[in-house]
Design a protein around this motif. Structure first.
Motif, PDB file in Angstrom:
ATOM      1  N   SER A 292      48.433  53.231 -35.673  1.00 54.40           N
ATOM      2  CA  SER A 292      47.190  53.950 -35.938  1.00 54.40           C
ATOM      3  C   SER A 292      46.077  53.613 -35.111  1.00 54.40           C
ATOM      4  N   PHE A 293      46.157  52.260 -35.007  1.00 55.60           N
ATOM      5  CA  PHE A 293      44.971  51.771 -34.131  1.00 55.60           C
ATOM      6  C   PHE A 293      45.043  52.439 -32.790  1.00 55.60           C
ATOM      7  N   MET A 294      46.152  53.040 -32.158  1.00 49.85           N
ATOM      8  CA  MET A 294      46.206  53.571 -30.893  1.00 49.85           C
ATOM      9  C   MET A 294      45.643  54.952 -31.206  1.00 49.85           C
ATOM     10  N   THR A 295      46.126  55.838 -32.181  1.00 52.97           N
ATOM     11  CA  THR A 295      45.278  57.161 -32.409  1.00 52.97           C
ATOM     12  C   THR A 295      44.087  56.859 -32.793  1.00 52.97           C
ATOM     13  N   ILE A 296      43.463  56.073 -33.517  1.00 48.89           N
ATOM     14  CA  ILE A 296      41.964  55.992 -33.771  1.00 48.89           C
ATOM     15  C   ILE A 296      41.189  55.427 -32.622  1.00 48.89           C
ATOM     16  N   ALA A 297      41.709  54.703 -31.717  1.00 47.00           N
ATOM     17  CA  ALA A 297      41.039  54.315 -30.447  1.00 47.00           C
ATOM     18  C   ALA A 297      40.920  55.374 -29.308  1.00 47.00           C
ATOM     19  N   ARG A 298      42.069  56.097 -29.257  1.00 45.31           N
ATOM     20  CA  ARG A 298      42.064  57.241 -28.315  1.00 45.31           C
ATOM     21  C   ARG A 298      41.135  58.394 -28.817  1.00 45.31           C
ATOM     22  N   THR A 299      40.815  58.483 -30.179  1.00 49.24           N
ATOM     23  CA  THR A 299      40.109  59.511 -30.635  1.00 49.24           C
ATOM     24  C   THR A 299      38.616  59.299 -30.356  1.00 49.24           C
ATOM     25  N   LEU A 300      38.207  58.043 -30.607  1.00 47.71           N
ATOM     26  CA  LEU A 300      36.800  57.384 -30.399  1.00 47.71           C
ATOM     27  C   LEU A 300      36.478  57.282 -29.051  1.00 47.71           C
ATOM     28  N   ALA A 301      37.481  56.428 -28.212  1.00 45.29           N
ATOM     29  CA  ALA A 301      37.200  56.123 -27.011  1.00 45.29           C
ATOM     30  C   ALA A 301      37.556  56.906 -25.869  1.00 45.29           C
ATOM     31  N   GLY A 302      38.459  57.893 -26.032  1.00 47.46           N
ATOM     32  CA  GLY A 302      39.150  58.961 -25.064  1.00 47.46           C
ATOM     33  C   GLY A 302      40.476  58.597 -24.758  1.00 47.46           C
ATOM     34  N   GLY A 303      41.271  59.500 -24.558  1.00 39.71           N
ATOM     35  CA  GLY A 303      42.839  59.536 -24.153  1.00 39.71           C
ATOM     36  C   GLY A 303      43.222  58.326 -23.206  1.00 39.71           C
ATOM     37  N   GLU A 304      42.400  57.936 -22.386  1.00 43.79           N
ATOM     38  CA  GLU A 304      42.659  57.117 -21.637  1.00 43.79           C
ATOM     39  C   GLU A 304      42.759  55.576 -22.091  1.00 43.79           C
TER      40      GLU A 304
ATOM     41  N   ARG B  90      56.842  53.576 -25.636  1.00 44.30           N
ATOM     42  CA  ARG B  90      56.254  54.769 -25.591  1.00 44.30           C
ATOM     43  C   ARG B  90      54.847  54.959 -26.352  1.00 44.30           C
ATOM     44  N   THR B  91      54.941  54.112 -27.647  1.00 45.28           N
ATOM     45  CA  THR B  91      53.658  54.310 -28.365  1.00 45.28           C
ATOM     46  C   THR B  91      52.529  53.581 -27.641  1.00 45.28           C
ATOM     47  N   PHE B  92      52.723  52.247 -27.394  1.00 44.25           N
ATOM     48  CA  PHE B  92      51.691  51.403 -26.740  1.00 44.25           C
ATOM     49  C   PHE B  92      51.493  51.422 -25.465  1.00 44.25           C
ATOM     50  N   ASP B  93      52.345  51.501 -24.541  1.00 43.78           N
ATOM     51  CA  ASP B  93      52.064  51.805 -23.306  1.00 43.78           C
ATOM     52  C   ASP B  93      51.472  50.361 -22.741  1.00 43.78           C
ATOM     53  N   CYS B  94      51.827  49.166 -23.031  1.00 41.38           N
ATOM     54  CA  CYS B  94      51.050  48.045 -22.593  1.00 41.38           C
ATOM     55  C   CYS B  94      52.054  46.832 -22.734  1.00 41.38           C
TER      56      CYS B  94
ATOM     57  N   ASP C 184      40.504  45.123 -23.354  1.00 42.93           N
ATOM     58  CA  ASP C 184      39.407  45.125 -22.464  1.00 42.93           C
ATOM     59  C   ASP C 184      38.183  44.974 -23.319  1.00 42.93           C
ATOM     60  N   LEU C 185      37.170  43.677 -23.474  1.00 35.94           N
ATOM     61  CA  LEU C 185      35.932  43.907 -23.985  1.00 35.94           C
ATOM     62  C   LEU C 185      35.054  45.220 -23.587  1.00 35.94           C
ATOM     63  N   ALA C 186      35.400  45.460 -22.234  1.00 35.60           N
ATOM     64  CA  ALA C 186      34.340  46.671 -21.990  1.00 35.60           C
ATOM     65  C   ALA C 186      34.639  47.738 -22.466  1.00 35.60           C
ATOM     66  N   TRP C 187      35.573  48.193 -23.429  1.00 43.20           N
ATOM     67  CA  TRP C 187      35.714  49.397 -24.225  1.00 43.20           C
ATOM     68  C   TRP C 187      34.774  49.229 -25.418  1.00 43.20           C
ATOM     69  N   ALA C 188      34.392  48.028 -25.712  1.00 41.98           N
ATOM     70  CA  ALA C 188      33.440  47.982 -26.721  1.00 41.98           C
ATOM     71  C   ALA C 188      32.149  48.855 -26.484  1.00 41.98           C
ATOM     72  N   LYS C 189      31.513  48.763 -25.290  1.00 45.80           N
ATOM     73  CA  LYS C 189      30.610  49.545 -24.889  1.00 45.80           C
ATOM     74  C   LYS C 189      30.721  51.077 -24.783  1.00 45.80           C
ATOM     75  N   ARG C 190      31.777  51.423 -24.866  1.00 40.13           N
ATOM     76  CA  ARG C 190      32.044  53.163 -24.499  1.00 40.13           C
ATOM     77  C   ARG C 190      31.401  54.029 -25.896  1.00 40.13           C
ATOM     78  N   PRO C 191      30.523  54.764 -25.283  1.00 35.74           N
ATOM     79  CA  PRO C 191      29.782  55.552 -26.461  1.00 35.74           C
ATOM     80  C   PRO C 191      30.962  56.660 -27.055  1.00 35.74           C
TER      81      PRO C 191
END
Length: 339
Positions: free
Chosen positions: A152-164, A185-189, A203-210
């Motif tokens: 669910s973290f994956m789904t929420i993160a991609r909704t908020l920060a983008g599909g990438e 397949r789910t996590f791709d990492c 990456d902490l850089a994602w934290a700054k993503r509007p």
């Protein structure tokens, strides 16, 4: 078997369990079978006011895992969830300024999202991580809980920060499952199994993503709602602790609900209503205090079962044995040998 009223207190949101009921037919499982005898039905999970105890929720999950062994049922539940699956918490995240703000807010609101694990956010160097730990000792459903949470973290993160969005790595405290391809397949990492903790890192850089859906007015409104809700919960928690303290004073002659209410300067009806609002009954609190005290006394070999029964308010040791088995699933003699 867990001890304490918090394991049996009905204060858990049913969001995830509703999704579990929805996906179970795909695994050949009748969802009604998952709820049978647990005190609720599948239809109840769609009620926004539905609250369950950790005991009820864990038993429903345990049944699903048992009926679908070796299947990534936790991942499948997560794949069916969206950010709206966690109710108003999802809305609070969507209206946050940045991804980092949303993650930190999610940590503070996790109990309102129906979380069955405890999460902690750690920022270290160039990495932001969420560590997942068990609330109770439930090893037979841990894999499911971690799969569902991190999925669910994956789904929420991609909704908020983008599909990438992509995690930098994920650690799991359990062995690599046979269906690891589903994880890939789910996590791709990079995935690491058999680690000390369950850790979802990026990456902490994602934290700054509007966040594109940021709305300051809506965000303040939903935070105000949760502030009021937390104040009420703090008050309810204080009440529960007060009731338990009064009951503990003399378990041999445990007070009635009416007597406890009088000591708290409220009517019996008000006390019953406020306990119900917290998802617990006076009898459940009394049983919890008795169980914990009895378990402690059973560790003393000099006390007979009859004496332990008397100390926790039972004049008949037979009734105590029946009650103790109802509370723990085991008779007092078996628990004494285990201790």
């Amino acid at each position: 078997m867990q001890n304490g009223t918090r394991y049996t207190m009905a204060n858990l949101q049913a969001y995830m369990l509703r999704c579990l009921a929805d996906v179970s037919p795909g695994f050949g499982i009748d969802p009604e079978r998952l709820c049978l005898g647990l005190g609720f039905e599948v239809a109840d999970l769609a009620d926004p006011d539905c609250r369950l105890s950790f005991r009820q929720a864990s038993e429903m999950i345990r049944r699903a895992v048992t009926l679908a062994p070796g299947r990534g049922i936790g991942l499948e539940v997560a794949n069916q969830e969206t950010i709206s699956s966690i109710g108003l918490v999802g809305y609070a995240l969507m209206t946050s300024p940045t991804f980092g703000d949303a993650v930190r807010l999610g940590m503070s609101l996790q109990n309102h999202a129906g979380a069955m694990l405890e999460f902690d956010c750690v920022e270290e160097g160039a990495t932001m991580s969420v560590v997942a730990a068990n609330r109770f000792h439930e090893p037979d459903i841990e894999v499911f809980l971690v799969e569902e949470a991190f999925g669910s973290f994956m789904t929420i993160a991609r909704t908020l920060a983008g599909g990438e969005f992509r995690p930098s790595s994920i650690d799991f405290s359990y062995a690599c499952p046979a269906y690891v391809a589903q994880y890939e397949r789910t996590f791709d990492c990079p995935l690491r199994f058999g680690q000390k903790d369950n850790v979802f890192s990026c990456d902490l850089a994602w934290a700054k993503r509007p966040i594109p859906t940021y709305d300051p007015l809506s965000h303040r409104q939903v935070l105000s709602f949760f502030d009021e809700l937390r104040a009420q919960e703090d008050e309810d928690s204080e009440l529960i602790e007060s009731v338990e303290r009064i009951v503990r004073r003399d378990l041999r002659r445990a007070p009635t609900l009416e007597a406890v209410a009088a000591q708290l300067c409220m009517s019996e009806r008000t006390l019953r209503r406020r306990l119900a609002r917290s998802g617990v009954s006076f009898q459940a609190l009394l049983d919890g205090v008795r169980q914990r005290r009895a378990t402690a006394l059973l560790s003393n070999p000099r006390l007979s079962i009859e004496e332990v029964a008397y100390e926790v308010g039972f004049s008949d040791s037979h009734n105590f044995r029946r009650a103790f088995k109802r509370w723990t699933g085991h008779g007092p003699r078996g628990v004494r040998f285990a201790v």
